[in-house]
Design a protein around this motif. Structure first.
Motif, PDB file in Angstrom:
ATOM      1  N   THR A 251       0.716  -1.196   0.017  1.00 27.59           N
ATOM      2  CA  THR A 251       0.161   0.029  -0.075  1.00 27.59           C
ATOM      3  C   THR A 251       0.809   1.402  -0.043  1.00 27.59           C
ATOM      4  O   THR A 251       0.315   2.399  -0.398  1.00 27.59           O
ATOM      5  CB  THR A 251      -0.869   0.159   1.244  1.00 27.59           C
ATOM      6  OG1 THR A 251      -0.118  -0.049   2.502  1.00 27.59           O
ATOM      7  CG2 THR A 251      -1.832  -1.010   1.134  1.00 27.59           C
ATOM      8  N   GLY A 252       2.080   1.087   0.357  1.00 25.62           N
ATOM      9  CA  GLY A 252       3.001   2.259   0.369  1.00 25.62           C
ATOM     10  C   GLY A 252       3.072   2.690   1.674  1.00 25.62           C
ATOM     11  O   GLY A 252       3.799   3.909   1.840  1.00 25.62           O
TER      12      GLY A 252
ATOM     13  N   ALA B 155       8.681   5.675   6.171  1.00 30.00           N
ATOM     14  CA  ALA B 155      10.048   5.601   6.158  1.00 30.00           C
ATOM     15  C   ALA B 155      10.540   6.949   5.573  1.00 30.00           C
ATOM     16  O   ALA B 155      11.635   7.408   6.048  1.00 30.00           O
ATOM     17  CB  ALA B 155      10.444   4.588   4.835  1.00 30.00           C
ATOM     18  N   SER B 156       9.872   7.703   4.460  1.00 36.23           N
ATOM     19  CA  SER B 156      10.329   8.917   3.965  1.00 36.23           C
ATOM     20  C   SER B 156      10.256  10.151   5.327  1.00 36.23           C
ATOM     21  O   SER B 156      10.921  10.761   5.366  1.00 36.23           O
ATOM     22  CB  SER B 156       9.531   9.183   2.731  1.00 36.23           C
ATOM     23  OG  SER B 156       8.202   9.432   2.923  1.00 36.23           O
TER      24      SER B 156
ATOM     25  N   LEU C 210      14.137  12.952   8.721  1.00 34.29           N
ATOM     26  CA  LEU C 210      14.480  13.386  10.176  1.00 34.29           C
ATOM     27  C   LEU C 210      15.750  12.868  10.128  1.00 34.29           C
ATOM     28  O   LEU C 210      16.678  13.626  10.858  1.00 34.29           O
ATOM     29  CB  LEU C 210      13.454  12.566  11.085  1.00 34.29           C
ATOM     30  CG  LEU C 210      13.781  12.869  12.596  1.00 34.29           C
ATOM     31  CD1 LEU C 210      13.135  14.212  12.935  1.00 34.29           C
ATOM     32  CD2 LEU C 210      12.737  11.874  13.351  1.00 34.29           C
ATOM     33  N   VAL C 211      16.292  11.621   9.687  1.00 36.89           N
ATOM     34  CA  VAL C 211      17.495  11.066  10.296  1.00 36.89           C
ATOM     35  C   VAL C 211      18.613  11.066   8.901  1.00 36.89           C
ATOM     36  O   VAL C 211      19.500  10.494   8.994  1.00 36.89           O
ATOM     37  CB  VAL C 211      17.397   9.599  10.535  1.00 36.89           C
ATOM     38  CG1 VAL C 211      16.580   9.625  11.682  1.00 36.89           C
ATOM     39  CG2 VAL C 211      16.902   8.746   9.478  1.00 36.89           C
ATOM     40  N   ALA C 212      18.215  11.801   7.845  1.00 36.95           N
ATOM     41  CA  ALA C 212      19.112  11.950   6.785  1.00 36.95           C
ATOM     42  C   ALA C 212      20.406  12.152   6.819  1.00 36.95           C
ATOM     43  O   ALA C 212      21.440  11.559   6.287  1.00 36.95           O
ATOM     44  CB  ALA C 212      18.412  13.080   5.636  1.00 36.95           C
TER      45      ALA C 212
ATOM     46  N   LEU D 246      13.533   2.366   4.680  1.00 44.04           N
ATOM     47  CA  LEU D 246      14.577   3.465   5.102  1.00 44.04           C
ATOM     48  C   LEU D 246      15.916   3.261   4.530  1.00 44.04           C
ATOM     49  O   LEU D 246      16.633   4.028   4.226  1.00 44.04           O
ATOM     50  CB  LEU D 246      14.429   3.626   6.791  1.00 44.04           C
ATOM     51  CG  LEU D 246      15.122   4.415   7.399  1.00 44.04           C
ATOM     52  CD1 LEU D 246      14.683   5.857   7.203  1.00 44.04           C
ATOM     53  CD2 LEU D 246      15.306   4.384   9.062  1.00 44.04           C
ATOM     54  N   ALA D 247      16.191   1.895   4.941  1.00 46.87           N
ATOM     55  CA  ALA D 247      17.589   1.344   4.257  1.00 46.87           C
ATOM     56  C   ALA D 247      17.934   2.093   2.872  1.00 46.87           C
ATOM     57  O   ALA D 247      18.893   2.464   2.448  1.00 46.87           O
ATOM     58  CB  ALA D 247      17.897   0.061   4.544  1.00 46.87           C
TER      59      ALA D 247
END
Length: 604
Positions: free
Chosen positions: A472-473, A479-480, A485-487, A525-526
């Motif tokens: 469903t995304g 994750a995006s 936040l963690v980029a 996220l990975a």
């Protein structure tokens, strides 16, 4: 309109997820039923097709979990686990620190190939006895033991359902997946750190030996029953002391009836006469041995056994008085059990509180465990009565001790096959489970009973949840959000974020459900950070399995809550610093294993 159509699967999934989480947390419905409801909702809303929805039942995690239950059962039925437990008791010595230092690594090792709740349940009475004999506070021993059982599941891939699920997700994401010992380096580090922490922070553990409640818990599985001395049998005319020496110290004599009168003048040096009735308390295995002793008979069976009709060879079974049962408050004599149910009550175990001197005068309470004797055909009728729950063969077993070496050999063979990749892991464990049954280490009925169907169904039900989250995304969406936040954070911090999210979510939910939800997020996220997904998923699974914050986070903790007289706050006080420590170790080791980070910190 097009946007709404595009968003519909995510909105539907979000609603199903919220409903599912609510049911998981409140447990208004059993967790396995909740998992099935989620699965059906995903199909009805068109998010998954039926093949995807049912893929969980044929999945590797579900098969391995069922097989591990059977193998654990085989080790228990042949007395292997009991032997190991007794050996641990001896090795623990007299001091608290030594007991913790010995118990934790061994319990962790045992939990690495069997079910950790089973290990906790097996060690519980042994450690309580050990604490009582050595005058140690039980609360200082039970929490380290339960923790070690949880940590032990991180030593191999097959012991905790969470890791099997994580591996399943990684394979679906196109990686090569994890081997049976891929996570072992992290597991070893966690067991070492956990044991060290428990030894260093022993003073944080409460000192409660279960005052007042201690006797109840040491009677764990101790049944009240009445023994008839068979006239002309081997014990008639011999002294009570001789008989006690032969049947072992764990059978306690509470009273002695002669000609129907309670006699207080008879002592252990008095001779037994045929027809005497002894009121005793004995463990399940001793009760079975007494039942098999030709010179003794269980009084209820001797009195009423001949009146019972039915097909099949009479057997002992156990049952629990159901909540709201119509039998609560009525005495065994009033119920006229042998006439009403064509079975006799041969023994009774009560969790707490007094039991009447004579078994027939005991008034039944909710939760009383009764040992019944009768013909299988009649017991089947009793099973349909709403007054009783869970009619199961009596747990006391003259154990199949001769097959213990065989059971150990099967376990070793299973591990070797799975580790060497000669066979796929699910097939290796399936082969081990079948071998346990084929070599009669465990009989087939017992093997089916060992499989905790709730956990099997739960896993089969939460796997599609993870698939739906990806499809469903929703996983990408979460994750995006996280990635923004963690980029620019270092990988170690990102791994800690995943561990923390899982550690918090797993408190109200099961570890499998947590990984089913967060695993897809970790993978997305990975991919966004352009890193291999394995360390992120592994840290998520670690957080789900080892977070030791509340007694509800783990079934093992629920088992020790009462016997150790723990309070909710005890777990938080001991567990919070520990969970932070375990999170750091997990993230550090995962970075070293999969992201080529340093193993030893180099201080700037």
């Amino acid at each position: 309109m097009h946007i709404a159509h595009h968003l519909w699967p995510q909105i539907a999934f979000g609603l199903i997820l919220v409903g599912g989480l609510y049911l998981f947390v409140t447990e208004k419905v059993r967790i396995d039923v909740t998992a099935m409801l989620i699965l059906l909702a995903l199909v009805v809303t068109g998010i998954l097709d039926e093949k995807q929805a049912l893929s969980g039942f044929a999945s590797e995690p579900a098969i391995i979990v069922a097989a591990v239950f059977v193998i654990s059962g085989g080790l228990a039925a042949t007395g292997v686990t009991e032997h190991i437990g007794a050996w641990i008791g001896r090795a623990g010595g007299r001091s608290e620190w030594r007991t913790i230092a010995v118990v934790m690594p061994i319990v962790a090792l045992l939990a690495s190939f069997t079910h950790h709740v089973m290990i906790t349940a097996m060690m519980l009475p042994l450690l309580l006895r050990h604490a009582r004999d050595r005058h140690l506070p039980a609360s200082r021993l039970l929490m380290p033991m339960s923790l070690a059982a949880s940590l032990g599941t991180t030593l191999t891939l097959v012991s905790a359902p969470a890791f099997l699920l994580a591996n399943d997700q990684l394979q679906r994401a196109g990686t090569s997946g994890l081997g049976i010992f891929s996570i072992t380096p992290i597991g070893i580090a966690l067991v070492v750190v956990g044991t060290g922490y428990m030894l260093a922070a022993r003073w944080l553990l409460p000192k409660r030996s279960g005052e007042g409640g201690e006797d109840d818990y040491l009677r764990l599985g101790r049944f009240r029953t009445e023994l008839l001395v068979v006239p002309g049998g081997q014990w008639a005319t011999r002294t009570l002391a001789e008989m006690q020496k032969a049947i072992g110290p764990s059978v306690q004599v509470l009273g002695w009836l002669r000609d129907g009168v309670m006699r207080t003048d008879l002592t252990s040096s008095s001779p037994l006469l045929g027809g005497d009735v002894l009121l005793v308390e004995a463990g399940a295995d001793e009760l079975m041995s007494l039942h098999d002793d030709p010179g003794l008979d269980l009084n209820a069976i001797a009195r009423y056994g001949d009146q019972l009709s039915g097909e099949g060879r009479p057997q002992l079974v156990q049952t629990v008085v159901a909540p709201g049962s119509e039998f609560i408050g009525r005495s065994i004599r009033e119920l006229d059990f042998s006439r009403q149910f064509h079975a006799v009550i041969a023994g009774l175990w009560r969790h707490a509180g007094q039991v009447a001197e004579r078994l027939s005068d005991a008034r039944l309470r909710e939760g009383d465990l009764l040992v019944l004797w009768g013909h299988p055909s009649r017991l089947a009728e009793l099973a349909s009565s709403h007054g009783f729950l869970l009619l199961a063969p009596f747990a006391g077993e003259a154990k199949r001790r001769l097959r213990a070496p065989l059971a150990l050999a099967i376990l070793a063979g299973t591990i070797l096959l799975a580790a060497s990749n000669r066979l796929p892991v699910p097939l290796a464990f399936l082969l081990g489970a079948v071998a346990m049954i084929a070599t009669r280490c465990i009989d087939i009925q017992q093997a089916y009973r060992e499989i905790d169907v709730r956990i099997f169904v739960m896993i089969a039900g939460v796997i599609p949840l993870g698939i739906a989250m990806e499809q469903t995304g929703t996983a990408d969406l979460l994750a995006s959000g996280l990635a923004h936040l963690v980029a620019h954070w270092p990988p170690l911090t990102v791994l800690l974020v995943m561990f923390t999210a899982a550690a918090l979510l797993t408190q109200p939910m099961s570890d499998s459900a947590t990984v089913a939800l967060l695993g897809p997020v970790a993978i997305s996220l990975a991919q966004m950070l352009d890193m291999p997904p394995t360390p992120f998923v592994v840290c998520t699974a670690m957080g789900a399995v080892v977070a030791f914050l509340t007694p509800i986070g783990h079934h093992g903790n629920l088992l020790i809550l009462g016997p150790g007289q723990y309070r909710f706050a005890d777990f938080l006080r001991v567990g919070l610093p520990l969970t932070v420590l375990l999170g750091l170790v997990s993230a550090w080791m995962a970075r070293w294993l999969w992201l080529k980070g340093p193993l030893l910190p180099h201080w700037g």
